[in-house]
Design an enzyme around this catalytic site. Structure first.
Site, PDB file in Angstrom:
ATOM      1  CG  ASP A 147       6.625 -10.427  -7.956  1.00  0.00           C
ATOM      2  OD1 ASP A 147       5.590 -11.107  -8.066  1.00  0.00           O
ATOM      3  OD2 ASP A 147       6.959  -9.849  -6.905  1.00  0.00           O
ATOM      4  CG  HIS A 181       3.038 -11.137  -5.638  1.00  0.00           C
ATOM      5  ND1 HIS A 181       4.376 -10.856  -5.778  1.00  0.00           N
ATOM      6  CD2 HIS A 181       2.787 -11.159  -4.312  1.00  0.00           C
ATOM      7  CE1 HIS A 181       4.916 -10.709  -4.583  1.00  0.00           C
ATOM      8  NE2 HIS A 181       3.972 -10.893  -3.668  1.00  0.00           N
ATOM      9  CB  SER A 340       4.988  -9.328  -1.004  1.00  0.00           C
ATOM     10  OG  SER A 340       5.629 -10.541  -1.250  1.00  0.00           O
TER      11      SER A 340
END
Length: 378
Positions: A147, A181, A340
Site C-alpha cells: 500500500d 491509506h 479498500s
C-alpha cells in the site's frame, strides 16, 4: 514479441479524483520484461546489465514471484529486444496503479504525540466479522500491507518496518505513510486491543509496510510487482498480503507474481474495486487461484451490497466497506468507504483463523445476481 498494452488506467480500490489530478507518474516508454521460468538468476542479471548497456534504464528487478525487470526505453528499441534475448517470455507496458479514498484524500494528520488518544471503539465491521477476540501479538503469521506505507509511530499499530520495503520513487528505506491509506488498512487488520482508538480484526498482529504507492496514493504496476516479489521472498505460509489497490485492464505479470507467491501458502486479500463494474476488467481483482481472494464491500444496514463495489464471478467474499472507522496517519482515527476497507477485514479474518474461517449469510442486492458470502472468524 508479445507486448501487452493496457487500456487507460483508472482507480480500482477506491474511487479516485479526476485522472489529471492524481497521475504524477511519467510511465511513457516504461515496460515490464518477464523472462522465462527456465532462466537462471545469474543469466537474468546478465540480461538486465546488457539491456542497460543498450541505453535502457533498469528499474526494479524480480527474482522470486517472477523473473524479470522493469525497463525504461524508447518504444522503437523494443523491436529487436526479444530477438536479441530469446529468454524473454513477454513484455508489458507499465501503468499507474491507485488507492485513493472514496470522496477525497486521506487525512495525513499531525504528529502522533500531539493527538490525544480516545477511548477504544469497536468498529461495526469488526463486530460483523466476529473479529477482535484473539490476541495476535505473539502470532508467527504477519500481515504484509502492500500500500502507501504505514505510520509506524501510531501507538495502536504493531509495525515492523525493518522487514518492510519502499518501491516508490524517492528514499527507498522510508516506509512511512505520507498518504493515510495504508495506515487505515493496517488498523482494520490488526489495531491493538488496548483500550484506545479502535480494535482490529486480528488485534496486535505484526504488520509489515510494503510501500508501492506514494503520497498522492498512486504508483506503478512495476512497483506493485516489486512489492509482491518482496513478499514472495520474505513471507511465510500463513501470512496474509493485503492489496487494496489496482488499475484497469489485465496484467499477466502481476497475475503470475501473485499466483507464485500464493503457492507458498501466503494468503492474498484483494480489493474488488469501486467502479460499480465487473471485477474482471481490473487488476489484480481478476486474479484467481488457491489462497487468493477478491473482496467486495457491503454496508452496515441489512448487509446491503455497496453501490460502488465491483462485482462478478471473480469476487470470492464480501466484507464491511462503508463508514469503516480505523487508524489515521499522525494518530487518532478516521472513517473511510471502499473495497479498500473491505479487503483488510478479510485479511484479518484469515490471520485470526489460519484460513479456517466460517460463513455467516450473504450480501443483499448483489448486482450479479449471485450474492457474495460473508466470511467471519470462528
Amino acid at each position: 514479441m508479445r507486448v501487452q498494452i493496457f487500456a487507460g488506467a483508472m482507480s480500482l480500490a477506491l474511487l479516485s479524483s479526476p485522472v489529471s489530478a492524481v497521475v504524477n507518474h511519467d510511465l511513457r516508454d516504461s515496460y515490464i520484461v518477464v523472462l522465462k521460468e527456465s532462466v537462471s538468476e545469474s543469466r537474468a542479471n546478465d540480461i538486465a546489465r546488457e539491456v542497460a548497456k543498450g541505453h535502457g534504464v533498469i528499474g526494479h528487478q524480480y527474482s522470486h514471484a517472477l523473473k524479470g525487470f522493469s525497463l525504461k526505453v524508447p518504444e522503437q528499441a523494443l523491436k529487436g529486444l526479444k530477438n536479441r534475448f530469446p529468454e524473454i517470455d513477454y513484455i508489458e507496458s507499465d501503468i499507474v496503479m491507485y488507492a485513493l479514498p472514496r470522496g477525497g484524500k486521506p487525512n495525513r494528520g499531525g504528529g502522533g504525540d500531539s493527538v490525544e488518544r480516545a477511548v477504544q471503539q469497536v468498529p461495526w465491521g469488526v463486530t460483523r466479522v466476529k473479529g477482535g477476540t484473539v490476541d495476535m501479538s505473539n502470532s508467527s503469521s504477519v500481515a504484509w500491507v502492500i500500500d502507501s506505507g504505514i505510520d509506524s509511530n501510531h501507538p495502536d499499530l504493531n509495525v515492523n518496518k525493518s522487514r518492510g520495503a519502499n518501491f516508490t520513487r524517492g528514499k527507498k528505506t522510508n516506509t512511512n505513510d505520507g498518504n493515510g491509506h495504508g495506515t487505515h488498512v493496517a488498523g482494520t487488520i490488526g489495531a491493538y486491543d488496548d483500550g484506545f482508538d479502535v480494535i482490529g480484526v486480528a488485534p496486535g498482529v505484526e504488520m509489515i509496510p510494503v510501500r508501492v504507492l506514494d503520497n498522492s496514493g498512486s504508483g506503478s504496476m512495476s512497483g506493485v510487482i516489486a512489492g509482491v516479489d518482496h513478499v514472495a521472498r520474505y513471507g511465510d505460509s500463513g501470512d496474509c498480503a493485503n492489496m487494496s489497490l489496482g488499475g484497469a485492464g489485465y496484467s499477466a505479470a502481476l497475475d503470475s507474481a501473485i499466483k507464485t507467491a500464493a503457492t507458498q501458502g501466503i494468503f492474498f486479500s484483494i480489493a474488488a474495486g469501486n467502479s460499480g463494474q465487473d471485477a474482471s476488467g481490473f487488476t489484480p481483482a481478476s486474479t484467481n487461484g488457491t489462497n487468493i481472494f477478491t473482496i467486495s464491500a457491503f454496508g452496515e444496514s441489512n448487509d446491503n451490497f455497496a453501490y460502488f463495489s465491483n462485482y462478478g464471478s471473480d469476487v470470492d467474499y464480501a466484507q464491511p466497506g462503508v463508514d469503516v472507522l480505523s487508524t489515521k496517519t499522525g494518530g487518532g482515527t478516521v472513517s473511510y468507504n471502499g473495497t479498500s476497507m473491505a479487503a483488510p477485514h478479510f485479511c484479518g479474518v484469515l490471520l485470526a483463523t489460519g484460513g479456517s474461517f466460517s460463513l455467516d449469510g450473504d450480501v443483499n442486492n448483489d448486482p450479479d445476481g449471485s450474492p457474495d458470502p460473508i466470511a467471519v472468524s470462528n
